[in-house]
Design an enzyme around this catalytic site. Sequence first.
Site: not given
Ligand code: SAH
Length: 228
Positions: A68
């Site tokens: 993000s």
């Molecule tokens: N805060 C992170 C955002 C990553 S995007 C950053 O800035 O790097 C959101 C993430 O949520 C992705 O990596 C995706 O794989 C994860 N995600 C989606 N559904 C999920 C779930 N049910 N449990 C754990 N992670 C999940």
Amino acid sequence: MPSKYRETSSHQELRRRLVEQLQAAGIRDLAVLNAFDQVPRHMFVPERFAARAYADEAFPLGHGQTISKPSTHALYLQALNLEGDERVLEIGTGSGYQTALLAMLADHVYSIERVPKLAEAARARIESLGFTNVAVRASDGTYGWRAFSPFDAILVTAGALEMPKPLLEQLRPGGRMLIPIGDSESQQLHRIEKTAAGEIEDTVIGEVRFVPLRGLGGHADIERRGGE
Ligand code: SAH
């Protein structure tokens, strides 16, 4: 910030500018600004974006996922109002950047990522920075992490269709949760507070756009293949 990490003064200068930009955008919490000043975001973005790591931009992480924008993390972290003694659950570790920011602002951080390769890479980065108050696990975070519950704060950083019930249950009375709820195009960021009496107060604090949350209360569990 743990002391293991060494870097160049240009990274520090770029971070200082990012902090000024966040301040200009209304981020006032000094602990939050300090965390952005310390955590090396260039270690969390894919190599080819390293030169732009301190711009307020989101980048693809591979596996169809995204790191993000710093301003989105800042919005989350300021809204959580952490004082340093909290136990925090993060769903959607992704790169681990926000996990590291949280590690500077809370007592303990438990972070869950459903893509095992992302979880492993995030864990390695966080360990290499010397943090010892973070646990990262590869699993479906919509079930929470019961063994370490209840949590003072819970953050979901992927877009849900509705509230996953286990997360509400694992929130401590007096605790707060941030979760984007909406469709795959855009979501409203909800700040949920559980009162000491166990009642739920729900306030929408902004519009956001995240990759889909999979699992309970999330989107169908379809693997994205190939590409990034
Ligand atoms: N805060 C992170 C955002 C990553 S995007 C950053 O800035 O790097 C959101 C993430 O949520 C992705 O990596 C995706 O794989 C994860 N995600 C989606 N559904 C999920 C779930 N049910 N449990 C754990 N992670 C999940």
